[in-house]
Design an enzyme around this catalytic site. Structure first.
Site, PDB file in Angstrom:
ATOM      1  CG  ASP A 120      -2.126  -0.928   1.015  1.00 50.68           C
ATOM      2  OD1 ASP A 120      -2.249  -1.508  -0.076  1.00 50.68           O
ATOM      3  OD2 ASP A 120      -2.938  -1.073   1.945  1.00 50.68           O
ATOM      4  CB  CYS A 162       2.199  -6.081   4.629  1.00 46.42           C
ATOM      5  SG  CYS A 162       3.862  -5.595   5.164  1.00 46.42           S
ATOM      6  CG  ASP A 163      -0.977  -2.281   5.083  1.00 48.79           C
ATOM      7  OD1 ASP A 163       0.124  -2.616   5.548  1.00 48.79           O
ATOM      8  OD2 ASP A 163      -1.390  -1.117   5.129  1.00 48.79           O
ATOM      9  CE  LYS A 164      -5.853  -3.252   2.081  1.00 48.28           C
ATOM     10  NZ  LYS A 164      -4.750  -2.428   2.599  1.00 48.28           N
ATOM     11  CD  GLU A 514      -4.176   2.224   2.939  1.00 46.69           C
ATOM     12  OE1 GLU A 514      -4.331   1.306   3.729  1.00 46.69           O
ATOM     13  OE2 GLU A 514      -3.065   2.728   2.684  1.00 46.69           O
ATOM     14  CB  SER A 540      -2.562   4.779   5.404  1.00 43.68           C
ATOM     15  OG  SER A 540      -1.500   4.174   6.111  1.00 43.68           O
TER      16      SER A 540
END
Length: 651
Positions: A120, A162-164, A514, A540
């Site tokens: 991201d 991480c994020d996803k 984001e 974010s």
């Protein structure tokens, strides 16, 4: 020889090509019963295992699948041959190797498979962000298909950071109701000894535009911000919060979240996760025994105590849905945050903003849980992947040498009192820590919105704990246009006092991108704390400030935010004490008419004629937007509810 190096390398030795080989020596340990009753795929699977070089005599061991989001190619010394998308998946192959070696030493047969993930940070401000949130569902589907495609697996270890990729892994493992599964989080990167963290450094463009940083300073800070090659970012963003939530759910071993990537303590966690997977299998403990409605409530409590990313309001319901559990609602989040004080001082929330590895050294998730247990806020009878109850693991942690040594190290090496990082409720109150999230409603957000209210700059909050702002709307349909106005010093610039309204960026417009490019700029610009942001996009996990996202309905779904005009007067109220908020149209220009009249004005006003999805929106993301909307939308976790989708198609 052909002298064209693309068509022919000119190496005659390449032509030594064989058509047969003797094959592996020995015999696989099959039995008559296996030949009579087992599927042909099981038998041929053993043939392939031997062909890949596994000792055929050991093929009767328990097969454990290790999944990961690994990306990039490293040589034996760790130097890059081909880069990954981000540090978060660059080193996780080392964790997989450590877990696999442990499994093999214990007589099991490890398998490894991959579905890498995007970054991201890398896609901020680009069309790559249109694939970010939709990727999560795609990856969860791929992980589930990979698990089912190894029919002989007896358990699964998921490695992600991480994020996803990490939420996708959580969803995939959660859906394996009748398998033992363990999640091994990929840890965090270290901060530069001198320089900026990975959150602040993303604002160098805006600061340079406003003469707050030189070209040389920007170049040096960008070079060193990711101080070590592996792990998630140094702040409590979505990656770190997802690790915290996974541990709070019981899916990861005690004190596994936020470990420093590449360190021995990080590799040790991978080895212990392998042992845990085999121990769960031996005891017949499966994911349905670990993930319960009570463990989801525990995760919400821990999220509140950490002050975690608002993206988990999308991801935790998705994990609950995958597990077949009740999805938490905005009302559930509000009730939790009203009961639970924030106890952790971490980037980006402050006040001192310690890094994630410092939070790990201070005790991480179990240290926070000790305070929550004393306050009676946890169900400690739930099981964890250690095979023990949460109560038992917290008893171990409280008396452990691990806890004592790591907290001592933080004090001696960094000069930081661990109790300044993770506080008891009384100390947190004295330090000014406030509850995590608020869900404002109003005539511009009739179905709700969300703000990380704990991260509003305290200097613009009243002495009663209420943030109040009334100002003119500056409406933008693209993030590029908004950031250009923020960077500008011309007549089109965003001014202190403005309210930036960014529309057409929800699921239907941009895949619910984001917008950290905007929030990071405002955080680090001198006038930024005097600007608010309203959007149907999301933020974010490192975002701070008066930024209200997830505005529902989104503009392209007919939401009133799609009727806002430049010069409209918008009033924002966020009560950080009672966790109540509103966002209303209250006037236009010099004509002020209040929220009730604003609702009537909006009802009579047509939608803006310029509303449209981003022209670069991929068809796959358009499909994702439709499917998740039929499944409960953003407040339902942006999931795919197959029954609901089939019912909608039937209509």
């Amino acid at each position: 020889m052909d002298d064209n190096p693309i068509l022919d390398s000119g190496d005659l030795s390449l032509f030594d090509v064989r058509t047969t080989a003797p094959g592996p020596a020995g015999a696989v340990p099959i039995t008559p019963e296996m030949l009579l009753t087992r599927p042909s795929g099981d038998l041929f699977g053993w043939s392939q295992n031997a062909g890949m070089g596994w000792d055929p005599r050991a093929l009767g061991g328990k097969e454990i699948l290790i999944l990961s989001t690994h990306g990039g190619i490293r040589d034996a010394a760790g130097a890059p041959i081909a880069l990954g998308f981000h540090t978060g998946h660059w080193e996780v192959g080392l964790m997989m190797e450590a877990a696999a070696r442990e499994l093999k030493a214990l007589g099991a047969i490890p398998f490894a498979a991959y579905c890498t993930d995007p970054c991201d940070g890398r896609t901020q401000g680009t069309t790559g962000m249109f694939d970010s949130l939709p990727y999560r569902n795609d990856a969860a589907t791929v992980f589930r298909r990979l698990i089912r495609s190894l029919p002989t697996r007896r358990g699964v270890i998921g490695v992600a950071t991480c994020d996803k990729g990490l939420p996708a892994m959580m969803m995939a493992l959660a859906s394996m109701h009748d398998l033992p599964c363990v999640l091994a989080p990929g840890g965090v990167t270290l901060a530069a000894a001198e320089g900026e963290d990975a959150g602040r450094v993303q604002s160098v463009g805006a600061r340079f535009a406003h003469n707050q940083i030189t070209l040389e300073e920007a170049a040096e800070n960008l070079c060193r911000a990711c101080a070590t090659p592996g792990g998630g970012c140094q702040f409590l963003g979505t990656a770190a919060t997802s690790q915290v939530v996974a541990e709070a759910l019981g899916m990861s071993l005690t004190h596994s979240a936020l470990s420093p990537s590449g360190h021995p303590i990080w590799l040790d966690m991978a080895r212990r996760s392998a042992r845990a997977a085999l121990a769960l299998e031996a005891r017949g403990l499966k994911m349905r025994h670990i993930l319960t409605d009570a463990s989801v409530r525990n995760a919400m409590v821990v999220h509140a105590a950490f002050g975690g990313s608002t993206n988990l309001i999308l991801h935790l319901p998705a994990v609950a849905h995958a597990a077949g559990l009740v999805r938490p609602t905005a009302a559930d989040w509000t009730a939790t945050n009203r009961r639970v004080a924030r106890l952790v001082d971490a980037l980006p929330n402050g006040p001192r903003s310690f890094t994630t590895v410092q939070v790990f050294l201070a005790g991480g998730v179990p240290e926070v849980m000790l305070h929550l247990r004393r306050a009676g806020l946890l169900d400690t009878g739930v099981l964890t992947v250690s095979g023990q109850t949460l109560d038992a693991t917290l008893d171990w942690w409280e008396a452990s040498a691990r806890r004592t040594e790591l907290r001592r190290l933080l004090q001696e090496r960094d000069g930081i009192d661990p109790d300044d990082v993770i506080m008891d409720p009384a100390r947190a109150a004295r330090a000014g820590l406030t509850s995590t999230v608020t869900f404002p409603h109003g005539n511009l957000a009739p179905e709700g919105s969300v703000i990380k209210s704990t991260a509003i700059d305290p200097s613009v909050v009243g002495p009663d704990g209420v943030y109040r702002k009334t100002g003119p709307a500056r409406v933008f349909r693209t993030e590029a246009a908004a950031i250009a106005a923020i960077k500008s010093q011309g007549p089109d610039r965003v001014h202190a006092g403005d309210i930036v309204v960014l529309i057409c960026r929800g699921p239907m417009g941009s895949g619910m991108e984001e917008t950290y490019q905007i929030t990071s700029a405002l955080k680090y610009l001198d006038f930024g704390k005097h600007v608010a942001v309203l959007t149907d996009a999301r933020f974010s996990g490192v975002s701070t400030g008066a930024c209200i996202g997830h505005i529902s309905p989104e503009a392209l779904a007919g939401g009133p935010v799609g009727k806002v005009l430049d010069g409209d007067v918008i009033e924002i109220v966020v009560d950080r004490v009672n966790l109540e908020g509103s966002v209303n149209l209250v006037g236009h220009g010099s004509d002020l008419f209040g929220a009730a009249e604003g609702a009537r004005v909006l009802a009579a006003r047509p939608m803006r004629p310029d509303l449209a999805p981003d022209p670069a929106l991929p068809p796959e993301t358009r499909l994702w937007a439709a499917l998740q909307q039929a499944s409960g939308g953003t407040w339902g976790g942006c999931v795919y509810d197959t029954d609901a989708i089939l019912k909608a198609l039937g209509r």
